[in-house]
Scaffold this motif. Structure first.
Motif, mmCIF file in Angstrom:
data_model
loop_
_atom_site.group_PDB
_atom_site.id
_atom_site.type_symbol
_atom_site.label_atom_id
_atom_site.label_comp_id
_atom_site.label_asym_id
_atom_site.label_seq_id
_atom_site.Cartn_x
_atom_site.Cartn_y
_atom_site.Cartn_z
ATOM 1 N N ALA A 1 0.747 -1.420 -0.500
ATOM 2 C CA ALA A 1 0.064 -0.240 -0.335
ATOM 3 C C ALA A 1 1.025 1.512 -0.383
ATOM 4 O O ALA A 1 2.063 1.963 0.872
ATOM 5 N N LEU A 2 0.566 2.247 -0.929
ATOM 6 C CA LEU A 2 0.927 3.913 -0.605
ATOM 7 C C LEU A 2 -0.082 4.472 -0.151
ATOM 8 O O LEU A 2 -0.865 4.916 -1.348
ATOM 9 N N ILE A 3 -0.895 5.201 0.500
ATOM 10 C CA ILE A 3 -1.353 5.858 0.931
ATOM 11 C C ILE A 3 -0.576 7.239 0.844
ATOM 12 O O ILE A 3 0.154 7.725 1.309
ATOM 13 N N GLU A 4 -1.434 8.037 0.258
ATOM 14 C CA GLU A 4 -0.665 9.960 -0.134
ATOM 15 C C GLU A 4 0.468 9.452 -0.561
ATOM 16 O O GLU A 4 1.246 8.348 -1.270
ATOM 17 N N ALA A 5 1.777 10.724 -0.307
ATOM 18 C CA ALA A 5 3.094 10.340 0.144
ATOM 19 C C ALA A 5 3.646 9.624 0.301
ATOM 20 O O ALA A 5 3.626 9.651 1.833
ATOM 21 N N PRO A 6 4.818 8.878 -0.221
ATOM 22 C CA PRO A 6 5.294 7.866 0.151
ATOM 23 C C PRO A 6 6.005 8.511 1.787
ATOM 24 O O PRO A 6 6.762 9.662 1.901
ATOM 25 N N VAL A 7 6.257 8.016 2.663
ATOM 26 C CA VAL A 7 7.124 8.722 3.198
ATOM 27 C C VAL A 7 9.239 7.442 2.992
ATOM 28 O O VAL A 7 9.077 6.237 3.312
ATOM 29 N N LEU A 8 9.607 8.388 2.967
ATOM 30 C CA LEU A 8 11.165 7.836 1.898
ATOM 31 C C LEU A 8 12.562 9.251 3.395
ATOM 32 O O LEU A 8 11.852 9.579 3.541
ATOM 33 N N TYR A 9 13.094 8.739 2.938
ATOM 34 C CA TYR A 9 14.443 9.117 3.853
ATOM 35 C C TYR A 9 15.461 9.882 2.817
ATOM 36 O O TYR A 9 16.385 9.338 2.132
ATOM 37 N N PRO A 10 15.431 10.864 2.794
ATOM 38 C CA PRO A 10 15.445 11.963 1.857
ATOM 39 C C PRO A 10 17.214 11.803 1.429
ATOM 40 O O PRO A 10 18.275 11.913 0.909
ATOM 41 N N HIS A 11 17.955 11.774 2.570
ATOM 42 C CA HIS A 11 19.439 12.510 3.083
ATOM 43 C C HIS A 11 19.985 10.714 2.338
ATOM 44 O O HIS A 11 21.307 10.239 2.485
ATOM 45 N N LEU A 12 19.123 9.158 2.361
ATOM 46 C CA LEU A 12 19.885 8.042 1.876
ATOM 47 C C LEU A 12 19.097 7.721 0.226
ATOM 48 O O LEU A 12 18.761 8.397 -0.603
ATOM 49 N N THR A 13 19.652 6.981 -0.088
ATOM 50 C CA THR A 13 19.628 7.049 -2.065
ATOM 51 C C THR A 13 18.596 5.885 -1.639
ATOM 52 O O THR A 13 17.881 5.637 -0.332
ATOM 53 N N GLY A 14 17.847 5.409 -3.321
ATOM 54 C CA GLY A 14 16.812 4.532 -3.015
ATOM 55 C C GLY A 14 16.796 3.560 -2.602
ATOM 56 O O GLY A 14 16.422 3.308 -1.832
ATOM 57 N N TYR A 15 18.431 3.427 -2.782
ATOM 58 C CA TYR A 15 18.470 1.872 -2.107
ATOM 59 C C TYR A 15 18.375 1.420 -0.994
ATOM 60 O O TYR A 15 18.067 0.345 0.056
ATOM 61 N N GLU A 16 18.853 2.518 -0.374
ATOM 62 C CA GLU A 16 19.023 2.360 1.057
ATOM 63 C C GLU A 16 17.661 3.025 1.575
ATOM 64 O O GLU A 16 17.384 1.730 2.507
ATOM 65 N N ASN A 17 16.834 3.114 1.064
ATOM 66 C CA ASN A 17 15.246 3.222 1.493
ATOM 67 C C ASN A 17 14.516 1.964 1.377
ATOM 68 O O ASN A 17 14.358 1.553 2.517
ATOM 69 N N LEU A 18 15.196 1.508 0.087
ATOM 70 C CA LEU A 18 14.673 -0.222 0.045
ATOM 71 C C LEU A 18 14.962 -0.788 1.001
ATOM 72 O O LEU A 18 14.501 -2.056 1.476
ATOM 73 N N GLN A 19 16.108 -0.995 0.986
ATOM 74 C CA GLN A 19 16.715 -1.649 2.390
ATOM 75 C C GLN A 19 16.021 -1.708 3.404
ATOM 76 O O GLN A 19 16.215 -2.768 4.453
ATOM 77 N N ILE A 20 15.905 -0.533 3.675
ATOM 78 C CA ILE A 20 15.432 -0.175 5.474
ATOM 79 C C ILE A 20 13.616 -0.999 4.728
ATOM 80 O O ILE A 20 13.249 -2.073 6.152
ATOM 81 N N GLY A 21 13.216 -0.496 4.088
ATOM 82 C CA GLY A 21 11.708 -1.425 4.074
ATOM 83 C C GLY A 21 11.996 -2.857 4.164
ATOM 84 O O GLY A 21 10.808 -3.077 4.457
ATOM 85 N N ARG A 22 12.894 -3.612 3.530
ATOM 86 C CA ARG A 22 13.381 -4.470 3.147
ATOM 87 C C ARG A 22 13.288 -4.986 5.268
ATOM 88 O O ARG A 22 12.210 -6.491 5.016
ATOM 89 N N LEU A 23 13.964 -4.540 5.801
ATOM 90 C CA LEU A 23 14.786 -5.508 7.062
ATOM 91 C C LEU A 23 13.047 -4.953 7.682
ATOM 92 O O LEU A 23 12.556 -5.792 8.344
ATOM 93 N N ALA A 24 12.230 -4.450 7.565
ATOM 94 C CA ALA A 24 10.696 -4.112 7.778
ATOM 95 C C ALA A 24 9.826 -5.139 7.386
ATOM 96 O O ALA A 24 9.129 -5.970 8.990
ATOM 97 N N ARG A 25 10.042 -4.897 6.265
ATOM 98 C CA ARG A 25 8.517 -6.154 5.521
ATOM 99 C C ARG A 25 9.519 -7.086 5.909
ATOM 100 O O ARG A 25 9.419 -8.683 5.952
ATOM 101 N N GLN A 26 10.873 -7.883 6.604
ATOM 102 C CA GLN A 26 11.780 -9.488 6.449
ATOM 103 C C GLN A 26 11.454 -9.868 5.365
ATOM 104 O O GLN A 26 10.842 -11.198 5.615
ATOM 105 N N VAL A 27 11.485 -9.466 3.900
ATOM 106 C CA VAL A 27 12.219 -9.740 3.233
ATOM 107 C C VAL A 27 13.809 -10.318 2.160
ATOM 108 O O VAL A 27 13.941 -9.523 2.654
ATOM 109 N N GLY A 28 13.690 -10.584 1.560
ATOM 110 C CA GLY A 28 15.356 -11.093 1.285
ATOM 111 C C GLY A 28 15.938 -9.785 0.676
ATOM 112 O O GLY A 28 15.139 -8.924 0.011
ATOM 113 N N ARG A 29 17.260 -9.886 0.439
ATOM 114 C CA ARG A 29 17.602 -8.611 0.020
ATOM 115 C C ARG A 29 17.974 -8.901 -1.535
ATOM 116 O O ARG A 29 17.290 -7.774 -2.430
#
Length: 244
Positions: A81-109
């Motif tokens: 789900a994406l409700i309105e604007a995504p919550v992102l960390y602007p000082h990190l790269t796109g990959y690093e944002n996804l790394q945080i997301g995948r750890l939160a969802r407990q899915v593979g790298r």
């Protein structure tokens, strides 16, 4: 027919005000379902109810035939789900944002590379998000929602604030997610001329009540001849004005 989303008499009130009124949604699996309505019609509240972010007693919400009240976490693992604007960390790269997301969802790298390819951000993965355009940020938000390989993607106004190029990119992405990857896409919007270009089914909501749901072809067939309506916008205005 298999349904990704079904509700039975779904209602929600705030004080004395009814926000969602006895909603019986049926969203076919594999469809791109446009959830349409004026501002304040109850679209976002409905999405929050479907995701279990707000609670209501009694009526059932079924995702892929399973009642969300019985095993909420397991069922919602099939949903992104994406409700309105995504919550992102602007000082990190796109990959690093996804790394945080995948750890939160407990899915593979390995899923990071997969979702980057889906949203066409592979080349920009190592760029800081504060250098992304608004359209790129929206695509990164959708990539975050795709972690875990969900069967159902729920998006609330994903093209808000985008320029024509960004809107076109999101449209192409949602079509690909449905046709190439077999996702059910449930998307709310008030950009009717844009939605008409890619949705397969629509639900039209006003004052919390569902005025129509079905295929876009059925909507056009049912209303065009009777009311000389030519576009989705024409039909939408006829339906919602009659209920004001």
């Amino acid at each position: 027919m298999t349904y990704a989303i079904q509700t039975h008499q779904l209602s929600y009130c705030q004080g004395q005000q009814t926000i969602v009124d006895k909603l019986n949604l049926q969203v076919p699996a594999g469809s791109i379902f446009g959830f349409l309505g004026p501002n304040g019609s109850g679209k976002t509240t409905t999405i929050r109810l479907l995701l279990g972010l707000i609670q209501t007693s009694g009526p059932s919400i079924q995702l892929f035939g399973q009642d969300i009240r019985n095993d909420r976490l397991a069922i919602l693992a099939k949903v992104g789900a994406l409700i309105e604007a995504p919550v992102l960390y602007p000082h990190l790269t796109g990959y690093e944002n996804l790394q945080i997301g995948r750890l939160a969802r407990q899915v593979g790298r390995n899923q990071i590379d997969s979702v980057l390819e889906m949203v066409d951000l592979t080349q920009e993965a190592n760029k800081r998000v504060d250098r992304y355009s608004l359209g790129m940020r929206q695509r990164l938000g959708i990539a975050l929602a795709l972690l875990g390989n969900p069967d159902l993607l729920m998006l609330d106004e994903p093209t808000n604030g985008l320029d024509p190029s960004g809107i076109r990119d999101i449209r192409r992405l949602l079509i690909d997610l449905s046709k190439l990857y077999g996702k059910t896409v449930f998307v709310s919007s008030h950009l009717l001329s844009e939605m008409e270009k890619f949705v397969t089914h629509v639900g039209i909501l006003n004052h919390g009540q569902l005025l129509f749901q079905g295929s876009l072809t059925q909507l056009q067939r049912d209303f065009s001849a009777e009311n000389s309506a030519q576009t989705l916008e024409d039909i939408f205005l006829i339906l919602t004005k009659s209920k004001l």
